[in-house]
Design a protein around this motif. Structure first.
Motif, mmCIF file in Angstrom:
data_model
loop_
_atom_site.group_PDB
_atom_site.id
_atom_site.type_symbol
_atom_site.label_atom_id
_atom_site.label_comp_id
_atom_site.label_asym_id
_atom_site.label_seq_id
_atom_site.Cartn_x
_atom_site.Cartn_y
_atom_site.Cartn_z
ATOM 1 N N ILE A 151 -17.895 45.326 -49.572
ATOM 2 C CA ILE A 151 -19.176 45.616 -50.234
ATOM 3 C C ILE A 151 -20.256 44.652 -49.756
ATOM 4 N N ALA A 152 -19.943 43.359 -49.763
ATOM 5 C CA ALA A 152 -20.927 42.356 -49.343
ATOM 6 C C ALA A 152 -21.269 42.500 -47.861
ATOM 7 N N TYR A 153 -20.252 42.838 -47.063
ATOM 8 C CA TYR A 153 -20.446 42.918 -45.618
ATOM 9 C C TYR A 153 -21.418 44.047 -45.251
ATOM 10 N N PHE A 154 -21.218 45.216 -45.844
ATOM 11 C CA PHE A 154 -22.097 46.338 -45.515
ATOM 12 C C PHE A 154 -23.494 46.134 -46.101
ATOM 13 N N GLY A 155 -23.584 45.423 -47.216
ATOM 14 C CA GLY A 155 -24.895 45.075 -47.744
ATOM 15 C C GLY A 155 -25.632 44.126 -46.816
ATOM 16 N N GLU A 156 -24.909 43.147 -46.292
ATOM 17 C CA GLU A 156 -25.492 42.197 -45.337
ATOM 18 C C GLU A 156 -25.885 42.907 -44.043
ATOM 19 N N LEU A 157 -25.059 43.857 -43.610
ATOM 20 C CA LEU A 157 -25.323 44.584 -42.368
ATOM 21 C C LEU A 157 -26.644 45.352 -42.449
ATOM 22 N N LYS A 158 -26.956 45.897 -43.632
ATOM 23 C CA LYS A 158 -28.210 46.623 -43.802
ATOM 24 C C LYS A 158 -29.417 45.692 -43.663
ATOM 25 N N ILE A 159 -29.258 44.450 -44.135
ATOM 26 C CA ILE A 159 -30.356 43.487 -44.069
ATOM 27 C C ILE A 159 -30.493 42.899 -42.670
ATOM 28 N N ASP A 160 -29.331 42.632 -42.031
ATOM 29 C CA ASP A 160 -29.313 41.948 -40.738
ATOM 30 C C ASP A 160 -29.075 42.933 -39.591
ATOM 31 N N ILE A 161 -29.600 44.146 -39.743
ATOM 32 C CA ILE A 161 -29.293 45.225 -38.802
ATOM 33 C C ILE A 161 -29.810 44.941 -37.388
ATOM 34 N N GLY A 162 -30.834 44.111 -37.264
ATOM 35 C CA GLY A 162 -31.398 43.813 -35.952
ATOM 36 C C GLY A 162 -30.685 42.701 -35.207
ATOM 37 N N ASN A 163 -29.636 42.127 -35.789
ATOM 38 C CA ASN A 163 -28.928 41.015 -35.160
ATOM 39 C C ASN A 163 -27.853 41.564 -34.213
ATOM 40 N N PRO A 164 -28.012 41.390 -32.896
ATOM 41 C CA PRO A 164 -27.038 41.953 -31.956
ATOM 42 C C PRO A 164 -25.693 41.239 -31.971
ATOM 43 N N ASP A 165 -25.667 40.037 -32.532
ATOM 44 C CA ASP A 165 -24.431 39.245 -32.529
ATOM 45 C C ASP A 165 -23.770 39.199 -33.907
ATOM 46 N N PHE A 166 -24.164 40.127 -34.778
ATOM 47 C CA PHE A 166 -23.643 40.137 -36.147
ATOM 48 C C PHE A 166 -22.122 40.282 -36.167
ATOM 49 N N TYR A 167 -21.602 41.240 -35.402
ATOM 50 C CA TYR A 167 -20.160 41.481 -35.392
ATOM 51 C C TYR A 167 -19.410 40.322 -34.727
ATOM 52 N N LEU A 168 -20.001 39.756 -33.668
ATOM 53 C CA LEU A 168 -19.376 38.603 -33.009
ATOM 54 C C LEU A 168 -19.242 37.431 -33.981
ATOM 55 N N GLY A 169 -20.320 37.136 -34.719
ATOM 56 C CA GLY A 169 -20.263 36.052 -35.694
ATOM 57 C C GLY A 169 -19.239 36.306 -36.777
ATOM 58 N N SER A 170 -19.166 37.568 -37.232
ATOM 59 C CA SER A 170 -18.195 37.929 -38.268
ATOM 60 C C SER A 170 -16.766 37.728 -37.773
ATOM 61 N N ILE A 171 -16.499 38.158 -36.530
ATOM 62 C CA ILE A 171 -15.148 38.019 -35.963
ATOM 63 C C ILE A 171 -14.779 36.553 -35.815
ATOM 64 N N LEU A 172 -15.723 35.732 -35.364
ATOM 65 C CA LEU A 172 -15.449 34.301 -35.183
ATOM 66 C C LEU A 172 -15.098 33.632 -36.513
ATOM 67 N N VAL A 173 -15.847 33.954 -37.570
ATOM 68 C CA VAL A 173 -15.562 33.350 -38.876
ATOM 69 C C VAL A 173 -14.256 33.901 -39.436
ATOM 70 N N PHE A 174 -13.960 35.167 -39.160
ATOM 71 C CA PHE A 174 -12.680 35.729 -39.596
ATOM 72 C C PHE A 174 -11.521 35.018 -38.892
ATOM 73 N N LEU A 175 -11.681 34.691 -37.607
ATOM 74 C CA LEU A 175 -10.673 33.896 -36.893
ATOM 75 C C LEU A 175 -10.529 32.511 -37.524
ATOM 76 N N CYS A 176 -11.645 31.971 -37.987
ATOM 77 C CA CYS A 176 -11.611 30.699 -38.715
ATOM 78 C C CYS A 176 -10.755 30.831 -39.966
ATOM 79 N N ALA A 177 -10.952 31.916 -40.724
ATOM 80 C CA ALA A 177 -10.176 32.136 -41.948
ATOM 81 C C ALA A 177 -8.693 32.299 -41.637
ATOM 82 N N ILE A 178 -8.366 33.003 -40.542
ATOM 83 C CA ILE A 178 -6.967 33.227 -40.175
ATOM 84 C C ILE A 178 -6.287 31.907 -39.789
#
Length: 315
Positions: A151-178
């Motif tokens: 829910i939070a992720y898709f809400g953030e995606l709507k706000i940060d839609i112009g960020n080309p590195d949004f998914y890259l940043g998300s994957i990097l932080v998810f790797l941090c969590a793992i």
């Protein structure tokens, strides 16, 4: 007399909870300080991380020396050293590096929410690697946690839609969590053998050596190091990261764990995402939106369920 002692015990316990709470709040400042440093152009992710670890190093060296000179200090086996090196690399080198890289691309609030998946990931790791059965409470916790992130992720995606590195940043932080979840799963087996303070201290020292080696090797390969290492407030941000967001909260939470237990301390740290979101709003000017609030609440409830289940298991 017993009533007075009971009141004193309650006050003492409340004080310990406040110490843990303060530690959680200070830990949550990390993403804010990193984002401020990036906005100021102080340094890239690796340089900032290297200076953070460098300024933290003296405190952990003193802690290691103090623990070594205790009479009840037990020498670790080669196998235990191997596990500490592995877990230190996972929990404080790879995890921190992925986190700092990810913060270049996504907001501090989203970073904290994604990072807060680590307790649920640790449950999955314990299930697959150590054959610990996932019960119904934990299943609900996992469902709530990942639903909240969605829910939070898709809400953030709507706000940060112009960020080309949004998914890259998300994957990097998810790797941090793992990677941090693997570290967390390992701590449950190492701390009873070597003690919490010794394990944390030596894990941090291993990670510090790894980060500094990475920094110097990168400089050798590139043939140069970042210019103007004393400019743009780099040292100030690094000191804040080292003291306010690393050393002080780690010792506060360690003190809290000794009195109230790791599971209760983990429950107290559930304030982390809320604290980061509020700080990001008032310090960085990040917006607060409905999906973020709803998702955060679901994630916190999921983490609380995992912590509550852990406490019942101990009882």
């Amino acid at each position: 007399m017993s009533g007075a002692m009971s009141n004193a015990a309650k006050k003492s316990l409340a004080g310990v909870f406040l110490i843990s709470f303060a530690g959680a709040i200070l830990f949550s400042t990390k993403a804010i300080i990193v984002k401020l440093a990036f906005h100021a152009g102080a340094a890239d992710a690796l340089t900032l991380l290297a200076f953070r670890m460098l300024f933290s190093l003296p405190f952990y060296l003193v802690a290691a020396w103090w623990g070594h000179r205790k009479q009840d200090n037990v020498r670790m086996t080669g196998r235990q050293w191997g596990y500490i090196i592995l877990l230190g690399l996972l929990g404080y080198y790879f995890s921190s590096y992925f986190d700092f890289l990810g913060l270049q691309y996504i907001s501090a609030g989203l970073e904290r929410l994604i990072l807060f998946l680590y307790p649920s990931i640790a449950v999955l790791i314990n299930s697959f690697l150590f054959r610990q059965r996932i019960n119904n409470t934990q299943r609900w916790a996992l469902l709530l946690t990942y639903a909240g992130i969605g829910i939070a992720y898709f809400g953030e995606l709507k706000i940060d839609i112009g960020n080309p590195d949004f998914y890259l940043g998300s994957i990097l932080v998810f790797l941090c969590a793992i990677t941090y979840a693997f570290y967390l799963a390992g701590t449950g087996r190492m701390i009873p053998m070597v003690g919490a303070a010794k394990f944390t201290t030596y894990s941090m020292l291993v990670a510090t050596v790894a980060v500094l080696l990475h920094f110097f090797i990168r400089g050798i390969v590139r043939g140069s190091y970042p210019a103007n290492l004393s400019g743009h407030g780099l040292w100030g941000y690094a000191v804040l990261l080292a003291l306010v967001a690393t050393v002080i909260p780690s010792f506060l939470l360690s003190a809290g764990m000794k009195r109230i237990g790791a599971n209760n301390a983990a429950i107290v740290t559930s304030i982390g995402p809320v604290s980061t979101i509020l700080q990001a709003h008032f310090i960085l000017g990040d917006p607060i939106f409905a999906e973020q609030v709803a998702g955060t609440l679901l994630v916190i409830v999921g983490v609380l369920l995992i912590g509550w289940q852990g406490r019942e298991t101990l009882q």
